[in-house]
Every structure is written in C-alpha cells, then in structure tokens.
Design a protein around this motif. Structure first.
Motif, PDB file in Angstrom:
ATOM      1  N   ALA A   1      16.504 -35.635  -0.832  1.00  0.00           N
ATOM      2  CA  ALA A   1      17.798 -35.965  -1.435  1.00  0.00           C
ATOM      3  C   ALA A   1      17.644 -36.359  -2.894  1.00  0.00           C
ATOM      4  O   ALA A   1      18.449 -35.964  -3.752  1.00  0.00           O
ATOM      5  N   GLU A   2      16.616 -37.126  -3.191  1.00  0.00           N
ATOM      6  CA  GLU A   2      16.356 -37.493  -4.591  1.00  0.00           C
ATOM      7  C   GLU A   2      15.977 -36.271  -5.406  1.00  0.00           C
ATOM      8  O   GLU A   2      16.391 -36.106  -6.559  1.00  0.00           O
ATOM      9  N   ALA A   3      15.176 -35.396  -4.808  1.00  0.00           N
ATOM     10  CA  ALA A   3      14.788 -34.166  -5.503  1.00  0.00           C
ATOM     11  C   ALA A   3      15.999 -33.301  -5.816  1.00  0.00           C
ATOM     12  O   ALA A   3      16.039 -32.639  -6.859  1.00  0.00           O
ATOM     13  N   LEU A   4      16.981 -33.295  -4.933  1.00  0.00           N
ATOM     14  CA  LEU A   4      18.192 -32.518  -5.173  1.00  0.00           C
ATOM     15  C   LEU A   4      18.881 -32.977  -6.456  1.00  0.00           C
ATOM     16  O   LEU A   4      19.275 -32.148  -7.287  1.00  0.00           O
ATOM     17  N   ASP A   5      19.052 -34.271  -6.626  1.00  0.00           N
ATOM     18  CA  ASP A   5      19.645 -34.781  -7.866  1.00  0.00           C
ATOM     19  C   ASP A   5      18.836 -34.341  -9.083  1.00  0.00           C
ATOM     20  O   ASP A   5      19.392 -33.989 -10.122  1.00  0.00           O
ATOM     21  N   CYS A   6      17.523 -34.359  -8.943  1.00  0.00           N
ATOM     22  CA  CYS A   6      16.649 -34.032 -10.075  1.00  0.00           C
ATOM     23  C   CYS A   6      16.748 -32.557 -10.463  1.00  0.00           C
ATOM     24  O   CYS A   6      16.773 -32.226 -11.653  1.00  0.00           O
ATOM     25  N   VAL A   7      16.796 -31.658  -9.476  1.00  0.00           N
ATOM     26  CA  VAL A   7      16.833 -30.231  -9.824  1.00  0.00           C
ATOM     27  C   VAL A   7      18.206 -29.829 -10.346  1.00  0.00           C
ATOM     28  O   VAL A   7      18.323 -28.952 -11.206  1.00  0.00           O
ATOM     29  N   VAL A   8      19.266 -30.470  -9.856  1.00  0.00           N
ATOM     30  CA  VAL A   8      20.597 -30.197 -10.400  1.00  0.00           C
ATOM     31  C   VAL A   8      20.675 -30.687 -11.848  1.00  0.00           C
ATOM     32  O   VAL A   8      21.232 -30.007 -12.724  1.00  0.00           O
ATOM     33  N   ASN A   9      20.091 -31.845 -12.115  1.00  0.00           N
ATOM     34  CA  ASN A   9      20.044 -32.336 -13.497  1.00  0.00           C
ATOM     35  C   ASN A   9      19.236 -31.395 -14.382  1.00  0.00           C
ATOM     36  O   ASN A   9      19.595 -31.132 -15.543  1.00  0.00           O
ATOM     37  N   LEU A  10      18.152 -30.868 -13.844  1.00  0.00           N
ATOM     38  CA  LEU A  10      17.315 -29.938 -14.595  1.00  0.00           C
ATOM     39  C   LEU A  10      18.075 -28.678 -14.980  1.00  0.00           C
ATOM     40  O   LEU A  10      17.921 -28.155 -16.099  1.00  0.00           O
ATOM     41  N   ALA A  11      18.909 -28.177 -14.086  1.00  0.00           N
ATOM     42  CA  ALA A  11      19.730 -27.003 -14.416  1.00  0.00           C
ATOM     43  C   ALA A  11      20.643 -27.283 -15.597  1.00  0.00           C
ATOM     44  O   ALA A  11      21.004 -26.367 -16.353  1.00  0.00           O
ATOM     45  N   GLY A  12      21.003 -28.545 -15.788  1.00  0.00           N
ATOM     46  CA  GLY A  12      21.807 -28.913 -16.937  1.00  0.00           C
ATOM     47  C   GLY A  12      21.059 -28.818 -18.247  1.00  0.00           C
ATOM     48  O   GLY A  12      21.680 -28.730 -19.320  1.00  0.00           O
ATOM     49  N   LEU A  13      19.735 -28.841 -18.215  1.00  0.00           N
ATOM     50  CA  LEU A  13      18.934 -28.567 -19.409  1.00  0.00           C
ATOM     51  C   LEU A  13      18.821 -27.074 -19.643  1.00  0.00           C
ATOM     52  O   LEU A  13      18.995 -26.591 -20.770  1.00  0.00           O
ATOM     53  N   HIS A  14      18.538 -26.321 -18.599  1.00  0.00           N
ATOM     54  CA  HIS A  14      18.259 -24.891 -18.746  1.00  0.00           C
ATOM     55  C   HIS A  14      19.513 -24.050 -18.941  1.00  0.00           C
ATOM     56  O   HIS A  14      19.536 -23.144 -19.788  1.00  0.00           O
ATOM     57  N   GLY A  15      20.547 -24.312 -18.158  1.00  0.00           N
ATOM     58  CA  GLY A  15      21.688 -23.406 -18.103  1.00  0.00           C
ATOM     59  C   GLY A  15      22.473 -23.230 -19.384  1.00  0.00           C
ATOM     60  O   GLY A  15      22.753 -22.092 -19.798  1.00  0.00           O
ATOM     61  N   PRO A  16      22.867 -24.309 -20.064  1.00  0.00           N
ATOM     62  CA  PRO A  16      23.745 -24.147 -21.223  1.00  0.00           C
ATOM     63  C   PRO A  16      23.148 -23.356 -22.388  1.00  0.00           C
ATOM     64  O   PRO A  16      23.895 -22.759 -23.174  1.00  0.00           O
ATOM     65  N   ARG A  17      21.822 -23.323 -22.512  1.00  0.00           N
ATOM     66  CA  ARG A  17      21.188 -22.575 -23.618  1.00  0.00           C
ATOM     67  C   ARG A  17      20.306 -21.439 -23.085  1.00  0.00           C
ATOM     68  O   ARG A  17      19.357 -21.024 -23.731  1.00  0.00           O
ATOM     69  N   TRP A  18      20.651 -20.923 -21.903  1.00  0.00           N
ATOM     70  CA  TRP A  18      19.857 -19.878 -21.238  1.00  0.00           C
ATOM     71  C   TRP A  18      19.780 -18.636 -22.124  1.00  0.00           C
ATOM     72  O   TRP A  18      20.782 -18.058 -22.498  1.00  0.00           O
ATOM     73  N   CYS A  19      18.575 -18.230 -22.458  1.00  0.00           N
ATOM     74  CA  CYS A  19      18.327 -17.035 -23.282  1.00  0.00           C
ATOM     75  C   CYS A  19      19.163 -17.050 -24.567  1.00  0.00           C
ATOM     76  O   CYS A  19      19.607 -15.988 -25.044  1.00  0.00           O
ATOM     77  N   ASP A  20      19.363 -18.218 -25.130  1.00  0.00           N
ATOM     78  CA  ASP A  20      20.140 -18.366 -26.369  1.00  0.00           C
ATOM     79  C   ASP A  20      19.247 -18.030 -27.557  1.00  0.00           C
ATOM     80  O   ASP A  20      18.303 -18.774 -27.854  1.00  0.00           O
ATOM     81  N   PRO A  21      19.517 -16.936 -28.278  1.00  0.00           N
ATOM     82  CA  PRO A  21      18.642 -16.559 -29.387  1.00  0.00           C
ATOM     83  C   PRO A  21      18.613 -17.590 -30.510  1.00  0.00           C
ATOM     84  O   PRO A  21      17.656 -17.621 -31.298  1.00  0.00           O
ATOM     85  N   ALA A  22      19.635 -18.437 -30.602  1.00  0.00           N
ATOM     86  CA  ALA A  22      19.640 -19.459 -31.643  1.00  0.00           C
ATOM     87  C   ALA A  22      18.479 -20.443 -31.485  1.00  0.00           C
ATOM     88  O   ALA A  22      18.028 -21.042 -32.472  1.00  0.00           O
ATOM     89  N   LEU A  23      17.976 -20.603 -30.262  1.00  0.00           N
ATOM     90  CA  LEU A  23      16.822 -21.488 -30.060  1.00  0.00           C
ATOM     91  C   LEU A  23      15.599 -20.987 -30.810  1.00  0.00           C
ATOM     92  O   LEU A  23      14.752 -21.776 -31.233  1.00  0.00           O
ATOM     93  N   LEU A  24      15.503 -19.682 -30.959  1.00  0.00           N
ATOM     94  CA  LEU A  24      14.330 -19.091 -31.600  1.00  0.00           C
ATOM     95  C   LEU A  24      14.339 -19.297 -33.103  1.00  0.00           C
ATOM     96  O   LEU A  24      13.322 -19.075 -33.769  1.00  0.00           O
TER      97      LEU A  24
END
Length: 343
Positions: free
Chosen positions: A126-149
């Motif tokens: 259950a704790e891991a679930l919160d952690c992986v959902v939070n992690l998606a909040g790091l990855h998802g919004p800038r997914w393959c965003d060329p501006a990061l490069l």
C-alpha cells in the motif's frame, strides 16, 4: 555568503527573502550533512511558516568544488522544474545559487510530522502504491519533452556515458564483493559481476523514451504522511537526470519491497503507475511496453547500490542497507531476465 553554517540565515535575512517579518529563528542540524548541510528552523514572526528546512553547501571549500554540479542540479530543479511536474516534493520558499554553483541556499517546506521511509525495513504494498503514483507525477508531465534536452545544466544519459559507467562500476563491484565476501550469496556475486559487464550498453539503451529521472528514488528519500495517510513526498534532487523513466520505477520496487512482496504485487503496482502516467497525458505507451521497460531497468539497483557503498563513508546501518538493496535487486534481475534484454 560563504559560510556553510546557518548563522547567516538570521531573522533579518529571513525577513528580507520571505517578504514577511521574522522576529526569531532557531536552527538545529538534521541528517548527516556529508554532501550538504541540512537544518530545521523554528520561526516566530508575522505571517511566516512555523518551520522551514534549509539546505546549504558543505563547509569545506574543496568539497563544494567537487559537488557543485549536484548543487546546481538540485537548486535548479526546485526553481525551474518543480512547478512543471506533478510529483509531490517540499515547496521551495526561496532558492539562491551562485554563478559558480559552489554556494547555495534552499528554504524548503518542512514536512513535519511526516516520517522518512526506512530503506532497510522496506515498505508495504500500500505504501509502495502511493510512491509509484507520486513517481508518475515526475515522469508523466514532461514525458519525451524535447525542451528538457535544451537545459544545459541537466544531464541527459547518452552514448558517452556507457564507457564511463563500465570503467567505474567494474572496480567498484570488486570493492563491494570483497568487502562483503562472507555476507553475499554466490548467485548475487555472479549477478553483480554480470551487471558490471552489461551496465555500459544498458545505460545508453532505449533513448527513444525519456523523462526527468530522480535517479535515487528510494525509501530513504521519501517522506510519508503522518499517521499512515496517503500522500508521499520525494526529497533529495541532486541526482536528477534525463533518461529512461522506468529506471526509477524498477529501482524503487526492487529495493523498497522484500523479494516476496515484489513478486506478489509488482504487476498491480506497475499497472497503477501506468494508469497514473495516462492521467498525466502520456499516450502511445502501452502497459506491455511499460512492463518490458520495467523488467529491463532493474540494473539501476546494483548500479546505485554498488557505487554508493564503494565510495561513501561506511556506517553499520549503511552496510546493512546496501546488502539488502543488492540482494533484492539481484533477485529482481534474475526473476525478469534483465541482463538478457541488454543489447
């Protein structure tokens, strides 16, 4: 500002940078402070937070010069990137970085009475679930965003990293194995040596999918809400890079859960992470692709564990933690045939 001590963060200075009247502040150190100083401050005044956490550079100037790259990364994350992603992390009240990046100040939200995760004890599903959902909040919004490069201060894992990883990880692996020769299972020694051989081509593979990668997303760098409530926060952004997002996911689940718990719950947890990515706008990335990236990415565990142990200051708890992380990661690599997926 050159002192690594919090004395410079007095009431008058805080009043200026916070834009509110601070009448008194009392600081006390928290953490080990090997790479930077971390202090919790109790503030009194008008319209100011009751508590803040301050991060400052190491007191030693030579250490500052050596670590200025990671100082720059963490400060710039809070100032430039945190507002563009959905990962929960302490709110930054103030940030300053000198041009040469050898001096900085971060004033961060104090997440008290939240509690730091325990890497050695591990966490529940259950704790891991919160952690992986939070992690998606790091990855998802800038997914393959060329501006990061285009961010010259943010490292992207690329072709030049392979040889460097191979050159460093091979000797570090032997240091690790020699140090714990009587405490490592024979199969784990073999897996660690195989990882050292494959880590170079592994770290440069799958460049077509990229996002912000925390790099050390594990329980010791996660703050859990008080009383077991939902809502975790990630801290320590000094290892932020751009790379394959699943490296964070595999590293967290492999090192944060017992082997038995990972085997029992990883399908559901990866699916929850994938659903969260979709909520953040990620398209064209199937659950099957996500699972395959996850199975491929487990080499992150031994990579970070071995390097952290070989070149960090030894402690009794640290040794126990590194051994647990290595054993859990090696089991995941064998379970998923991760080495066979490396080109």
């Amino acid at each position: 500002m050159t002192s690594g001590e919090p004395a410079r963060l007095n009431a008058a200075w805080l009043s200026e940078v916070l834009g509110a009247t601070v009448t008194d502040v009392r600081w006390r150190p928290v953490g080990t402070g090997q790479m930077s100083g971390c202090f919790r401050g109790e503030l009194t005044g008008d319209g100011v937070p009751a508590r803040l956490v301050a991060k400052l550079p190491a007191a030693d100037q030579a250490t500052r010069e050596m670590l200025k790259g990671i100082y720059r990364t963490e400060v710039r994350f809070y100032l430039d990137l945190a507002s563009t992603v959905a990962v929960r992390t302490p709110a930054c009240q103030y940030g300053m970085l000198t041009e040469d990046a050898t001096d900085f100040v971060l004033l961060l939200e104090d997440l008290h009475p939240g509690a730091q995760g325990d890497q050695l004890a591990g966490c529940t599903a259950a704790e891991a679930l919160d952690c992986v959902v939070n992690l998606a909040g790091l990855h998802g919004p800038r997914w393959c965003d060329p501006a990061l490069l285009d961010l010259d201060w943010l490292h992207r894992t690329g072709p030049d990293d392979g040889d460097g990883v191979t050159d460093v990880l091979g000797p570090a692996t032997e240091i690790f194995i020699d140090r714990f020769a009587d405490r490592l299972a024979a199969e784990d020694k073999a897996t660690l040596r195989d990882v050292a051989v494959h880590a170079g081509p592994w770290i440069t593979a799958r460049p077509e999918r990229f996002a912000l990668v925390h790099g050390d997303y594990r329980l010791d760098n996660i703050i859990f809400a008080a009383g077991g409530g939902a809502g975790v926060a990630a801290v320590d952004w000094q290892t932020l890079t751009v790379g394959l997002p699943a490296r964070d996911l595999a590293y967290f689940l492999a090192t944060g859960l017992t082997v038995a718990d990972r085997r029992a719950h990883e399908r559901d947890l990866v699916a929850a992470y994938h659903r969260a990515l979709a909520r953040h706008g990620v398209t064209g990335y199937s659950l099957e692709q996500c699972w395959d990236d996850y199975a491929f990415a487990f080499l992150q565990g031994p990579l970070i564990t071995v390097l952290g142990c070989a070149y960090g200051a030894p402690t009794e708890r640290g040794d126990e933690m590194f051994l647990a992380m290595a054993a859990r990661s090696c089991a995941a690599i064998r379970d998923h045939g991760s080495l066979s997926k490396v080109p």
